[in-house]
Each structure stands twice: as structure tokens, then as C-alpha cells.
Design an enzyme around this catalytic site. Structure first.
Site, mmCIF file in Angstrom:
data_model
loop_
_atom_site.group_PDB
_atom_site.id
_atom_site.type_symbol
_atom_site.label_atom_id
_atom_site.label_comp_id
_atom_site.label_asym_id
_atom_site.label_seq_id
_atom_site.Cartn_x
_atom_site.Cartn_y
_atom_site.Cartn_z
ATOM 1 N N LYS A 22 13.433 13.792 -16.136
ATOM 2 C CA LYS A 22 13.193 15.070 -16.825
ATOM 3 C C LYS A 22 13.067 16.208 -15.800
ATOM 4 C CE LYS A 22 8.725 16.220 -18.026
ATOM 5 N NZ LYS A 22 8.256 17.531 -17.577
ATOM 6 N N ARG A 123 -1.800 27.243 -13.542
ATOM 7 C CA ARG A 123 -0.408 27.167 -13.109
ATOM 8 C C ARG A 123 0.267 28.539 -12.938
ATOM 9 N NH1 ARG A 123 2.427 22.209 -16.170
ATOM 10 N NH2 ARG A 123 3.693 22.251 -14.297
ATOM 11 N N ASP A 308 1.484 13.129 -11.751
ATOM 12 C CA ASP A 308 2.054 12.779 -13.059
ATOM 13 C C ASP A 308 1.868 11.296 -13.405
ATOM 14 O OD1 ASP A 308 2.803 15.399 -13.202
ATOM 15 O OD2 ASP A 308 4.953 15.063 -12.935
ATOM 16 N N ARG A 400 8.357 15.196 -25.037
ATOM 17 C CA ARG A 400 8.838 16.058 -23.952
ATOM 18 C C ARG A 400 9.349 15.220 -22.791
ATOM 19 N NH1 ARG A 400 4.646 19.226 -21.180
ATOM 20 N NH2 ARG A 400 6.468 19.545 -19.901
HETATM 21 C C1 LIG Z 1 9.083 20.566 -14.470
HETATM 22 C C2 LIG Z 1 8.454 19.980 -13.283
HETATM 23 O O1 LIG Z 1 9.122 19.653 -12.312
HETATM 24 N N1 LIG Z 1 7.117 19.783 -13.338
HETATM 25 C C3 LIG Z 1 6.447 19.142 -12.239
HETATM 26 C C4 LIG Z 1 6.177 20.189 -11.166
HETATM 27 O O2 LIG Z 1 5.429 21.231 -11.773
HETATM 28 P P1 LIG Z 1 5.283 22.613 -11.000
HETATM 29 O O3 LIG Z 1 6.517 22.910 -10.259
HETATM 30 O O4 LIG Z 1 4.805 23.598 -12.000
HETATM 31 O O5 LIG Z 1 4.105 22.260 -10.011
HETATM 32 P P2 LIG Z 1 3.822 22.874 -8.577
HETATM 33 O O6 LIG Z 1 4.212 21.893 -7.536
HETATM 34 O O7 LIG Z 1 4.413 24.226 -8.508
HETATM 35 O O8 LIG Z 1 2.239 23.012 -8.613
HETATM 36 C C5 LIG Z 1 1.416 22.529 -7.562
HETATM 37 C C6 LIG Z 1 0.166 23.370 -7.488
HETATM 38 O O9 LIG Z 1 0.526 24.667 -7.021
HETATM 39 C C7 LIG Z 1 0.004 25.656 -7.869
HETATM 40 N N2 LIG Z 1 0.951 26.806 -7.865
HETATM 41 C C8 LIG Z 1 2.256 26.569 -8.145
HETATM 42 C C9 LIG Z 1 3.162 27.614 -8.158
HETATM 43 C C10 LIG Z 1 2.708 28.908 -7.857
HETATM 44 O O10 LIG Z 1 3.462 29.877 -7.860
HETATM 45 N N3 LIG Z 1 1.390 29.103 -7.565
HETATM 46 C C11 LIG Z 1 0.493 28.060 -7.554
HETATM 47 O O11 LIG Z 1 -0.688 28.251 -7.279
HETATM 48 C C12 LIG Z 1 -0.099 24.985 -9.226
HETATM 49 O O12 LIG Z 1 -0.990 25.626 -10.109
HETATM 50 C C13 LIG Z 1 -0.543 23.591 -8.830
HETATM 51 O O13 LIG Z 1 -1.918 23.571 -8.631
HETATM 52 O O14 LIG Z 1 5.451 19.585 -10.095
HETATM 53 C C14 LIG Z 1 4.149 19.092 -10.486
HETATM 54 C C15 LIG Z 1 3.466 18.573 -9.241
HETATM 55 O O15 LIG Z 1 4.110 17.463 -8.746
HETATM 56 C C16 LIG Z 1 4.310 18.028 -11.551
HETATM 57 O O16 LIG Z 1 3.043 17.660 -12.026
HETATM 58 C C17 LIG Z 1 5.137 18.546 -12.730
HETATM 59 O O17 LIG Z 1 5.448 17.487 -13.608
HETATM 60 C C1 LIG Z 2 3.274 18.338 -16.000
HETATM 61 C C2 LIG Z 2 4.481 17.896 -16.344
HETATM 62 O O1 LIG Z 2 5.512 18.659 -16.744
HETATM 63 P P1 LIG Z 2 5.610 20.272 -16.799
HETATM 64 O O2 LIG Z 2 5.553 20.758 -15.398
HETATM 65 O O3 LIG Z 2 6.933 20.523 -17.421
HETATM 66 O O4 LIG Z 2 4.447 20.752 -17.634
HETATM 67 C C3 LIG Z 2 4.827 16.460 -16.295
HETATM 68 O O5 LIG Z 2 6.031 16.144 -16.318
HETATM 69 O O6 LIG Z 2 3.907 15.610 -16.238
#
Ligand SMILES: CC(=O)N[C@H]1[C@@H](OP(=O)(O)OP(=O)(O)OC[C@H]2O[C@@H](n3ccc(=O)[nH]c3=O)[C@H](O)[C@@H]2O)O[C@H](CO)[C@@H](O)[C@@H]1O
Ligand SMILES: C=C(OP(=O)(O)O)C(=O)O
Length: 422
Positions: A22, A123, A308, A400
């Protein structure tokens, strides 16, 4: 709303095919916005999140055609006629923010709704925006939308992420492929989904080095072409199904599974006394006899233990021998499954980002509520080993990220059915 009913039914035996990821597919699909030639993705998972990304891309004027029952996605952005990603679609799925970098890089402008927080944490998307600013993007936040411009096109730049972000690395990587000059991304995410994205972008003509390490270097090119790319195996679906025989006993082979995708997770399973073997077809997991030992887990960016899989691992620890400490370091609010597991008799103590789980002999079935995607499946796993019936309500979260979960688990002997809501 649908519910899933699970009844503890003893050991599991057989094979489970693992779908395409996904989280890889959700970043590969917006890559179509970088080119006016077709992008074909094979091994795509059939999930509601993929439908949401399809709707979003179509709202921008892209074509998305599903073939082979949704396992092949033919995408084309030659007719992009709208550069506004609307709140009503973006709010449904955070990965929607991934259209920002590609649209801005190709056409010099994009307006994308801010996705907002979600159940597992606030997030923010500040790092996505700062990385694009390092490439010369002019950003303005108004009325809940990011208004982005790069009138003369994006320019190569250097950006060091203060914390590792998967999504921000993906957005910046895609944008940098069409920026003028060289971009260096430091402290970049190393997740397999990033590596898969880089492979796909390279097939489209991008010049990228260092994916899978903390430093990715991108030499911008004038245009990208079309490509056909297979989506990498879903390491989170893989880990989830590896936990099913670990919890229930038995032996299950996860087809397509690769240890390099789930190394830290496999190490923890083995520490807990579960056997993991690499086979020609995937990964075989067995728990033939003996109790599971309690192990401590700390979630970290790849190659660490994935956040995850934390909820699913907690389900295993509920009936392990001893006390385990699970530390969640990625998201600030990712223990909502704990009170639901406690409804099934689990002994869990949550303090901030740490959950202490004291193993008990057996969980008892109960009605429980799914609060997010991985929480949902952790309750299903717990129900598989519990005494009596567990009803997992609000399973739309599950759809999802898991395709045909009842069929996949049913085929290895689980007693599981979906009850359609009114
Ligand atoms: C669609 C997808 O691929 N989702 C995955 C992606 O989410 P996603 O890409 O949203 O997760 P991130 O790696 O960005 O988040 C990591 C941490 O960084 C923080 N953060 C992130 C971006 C930002 O601009 N500012 C900030 O502070 C977030 O709140 C979090 O605490 O990676 C996560 C961490 O492995 C997984 O749990 C999600 O399943
Ligand atoms: C947190 C997850 O997905 P998303 O970043 O799309 O919310 C997930 O795949 O467990």
C-alpha cells in the site's frame, strides 16, 4: 458499517500470498504527475486507499485505469487540467500530500489541502514544505491549503531532514527529479518504499543515487518518460500474517515474503521463540510447541522495528511468557489498541510512549472497536487466539490496508467472517 467476527480455532497451516505494498503504491501513483507518458504499475494492492488516490489523481485530470481486477494500474497525466487537490479528498488520506511535489516540479504550481491530524498523531507536513522550499518553491498557507509556486521551475538544493520522514523524503525525491541541477537529501528515509520509488523514477529516466541510504543525490533532468514498474511486496502485510501462526501456533508460509524487508521484526520473532525460515517462495513461520517469550520492542525508522507492526506485535505479547515493554517512538498516540486488547483480558499499562504488557495464559473474546488501520488487524490477530468470539467493529480502517483478509486467514484455518453493516 461492516464488522469482522473471529473465533479462536487452534493452529494455522498453509500459505498466504502477500500483496504489493500500500505505502509504496501510494507514492508510485503520484509519480505519474511527473510525466506526460504512461506509467503502468503491476502487483498493485486492491485497497480503499488506492481508490482514494485514484479519485484524487482523476480529480486533477489524470487517467487511472484498473486492469486485471485492480492488480495493474495504467496511469497517465498527459491531460492534467486541475492543480488543486481538494480538502474533501485529501482529508481522507494523508498520503494525498504526495501530489504536491510532482505537480509543482512539472508545472510550476500546485494548490494542495493540508491533510490535518489523524488518530495516531498530529502528523504535520512541515518537512515536506521545507524540503520543497530548499528547491526554491514559494509557499503560502491560506485557508487550509498550501499554495505552491516555482515560476522559473524548481532548482536543485541541499536539505537535511531534522527527523526521518518517509513522506517528506518521497515528496522531495519526486520533485527533485525535474529540478534544475543537483539536489542532495540528507537524513533521508531508507524504507523499502523509498527504494521502490527510486527504482520506478529511474525507469522513467530520473538520475538518482543513494536510495536506501541516508543520503540521496538527484541530478535533475528536463523530462521524464513512461515506465512499467512492479510494486514491492507489502512488508507490513507480510509481518502481520507472520504473526498469525506466532499467535495461534502452526506453520504458515508467506508467499513473496523477503527477510530483508522485515529484518528487525524477524529478529524479534526469533527472540520470542518463533521460527522464521527463508524458502524459495517466501518466508515460513512456525510455532510448533512451547510458549512465546516476552520481548521488548522500540519502534524506529527502517531498518528498525516498524511502527506499523507495533500494534500487531502487542497482540502477540499479550499471551507471551513474562513482561514486555513496547516503546513507540514515531507517533505520539499509537496505543489505541491497548484499551481494546484490555477488553479481551490483556494486562497492559500505558505511560506516554511506553506500553508494558504482562503476558496472560489466554485472551477472551469480546466486542472491540477498531480505531485505526493497524489497531484493527491487531484485534483480529488477538481474536484468532482468544477463547470464544471477538467482534471487531468499524473495520473500514482495515480495508485501507488489507485486501481479502477473511479469505487469506480463512484459507489457513482461521474462523473469521465479515458481517455486512446496514
Ligand atoms: C502512506 C505511508 O507511507 N504511510 C507511512 C509513512 O507515513 P508518513 O510518511 O506520514 O510518516 P513520516 O515518516 O513522515 O512520519 C515520521 C514522524 O515525523 C513526523 N513528521 C513527518 C512529516 C513532517 O513534515 N513533519 C513531521 O514532524 C510525523 O508526525 C512522525 O512523528 O511512514 C510512517 C512511518 O514509518 C508509517 O507509519 C506510515 O504507514
Ligand atoms: C499509518 C499508516 O498509514 P497512513 O500513513 O496512510 O495513515 C499505516 O499504513 O499503518
Amino acid at each position: 458499517m461492516d464488522s469482522i467476527v473471529v473465533t479462536g480455532n487452534g493452529p494455522l497451516e498453509g500459505q498466504i500470498p502477500i500483496a504489493g505494498a500500500k505505502n509504496a503504491c501510494l507514492t508510485l501513483m503520484p509519480a505519474t504527475l511527473l510525466s506526460d507518458e504512461p506509467l503502468t504499475l503491476t502487483n498493485a494492492p486492491r485497497l480503499s486507499d488506492i481508490k482514494t488516490m485514484t479519485t484524487l489523481l482523476q480529480s486533477l485530470g489524470a487517467e487511472v485505469v484498473q486492469m486485471q481486477g485492480g492488480q495493474v494500474l495504467a496511469l497517465s497525466s498527459h491531460n492534467l487540467n486541475n492543480h488543486v487537490a481538494d480538502y474533501d479528498i485529501v482529508r481522507k488520506m494523508r498520503a494525498s500530500i504526495l501530489v504536491l511535489g510532482p505537480m509543482l516540479a512539472r508545472d510550476g504550481h500546485a494548490v494542495v489541502s493540508l491533510p490535518g491530524g489523524c488518530a495516531i498523531g498530529a502528523r504535520p507536513v512541515d518537512l515536506h514544505l521545507r524540503a520543497l522550499e530548499a528547491m526554491g518553491a514559494e509557499l503560502d498557507l491560506r485557508e487550509g491549503y498550501v499554495h505552491a509556486k516555482a515560476p522559473g521551475g524548481l532548482k536543485g538544493g541541499m536539505f537535511e531532514f531534522p527527523i526521518v520522514s518517509v513522506g517528506a523524503t518521497e515528496n522531495a525525491l519526486m520533485a527533485a527529479t525535474l529540478a534544475k541541477g543537483t539536489t542532495v537529501l540528507k537524513n533521508a528515509a531508507r524504507e523499502p518504499e523509498i527504494v521502490d520509488l527510486a527504482h520506478c523514477l529511474r525507469r522513467m529516466g530520473a538520475q538518482i543515487e543513494g536510495e536506501g541510504t541516508g543520503t540521496i543525490t538527484i541530478q535533475g533532468v528536463d523530462r521524464l518518460g513512461g515506465a512499467t514498474h512492479p510494486v514491492v511486496v507489502d512488508r507490513i502485510e507480510l509481518g502481520t500474517y507472520m504473526l498469525a501462526p506466532a499467535i495461534c501456533g502452526g506453520e504458515v508460509e508467506c508467499l513473496g515474503g523477503r527477510r530483508d524487508l522485515v529484518g528487525a521484526f524477524c529478529d524479534k520473532l526469533e527472540e520470542a521463540g518463533i521460527s522464521v525460515t527463508e524458502t524459495d517462495a517466501g518466508l515460513k513461520v512456525s510455532r510448533k510447541n512451547g510458549k512465546v517469550r516476552a520481548v521488548d520492542v522500540v519502534t524506529e525508522p527502517f531498518p528498525g522495528f516498524p511502527t506499523d507492526l507495533q500494534a500487531q506485535m502487542m497482540a502477540l505479547m499479550c499471551t507471551a511468557e513474562g513482561t514486555s515493554v513496547l516503546e513507540e517512538r514515531i507517533f505520539e498516540n499509537r496505543f489505541m489498541h491497548a484499551p481494546e486488547l484490555m477488553r479481551m483480558g490483556a494486562k497492559i499499562d500505558v505511560h506516554g510512549g511506553t506500553a508494558t504488557v504482562t503476558g496472560i495464559d489466554r485472551l477472551k473474546g469480546a466486542p472491540v472497536m477498531a480505531t485505526d488501520l493497524r489497531a484493527s488487524v491487531s484485534l483480529i490477530l488477538a481474536g484468532l487466539a482468544a477463547e470464544g468470539e471477538t467482534i471487531v467493529n468499524r473495520v473500514y480502517h482495515l480495508d485501507r490496508g488489507y485486501e481479502r483478509v477473511e479469505e487469506k486467514l480463512g484459507n489457513v484455518g482461521a474462523k473469521i467472517e465479515r458481517i455486512s453493516g446496514k
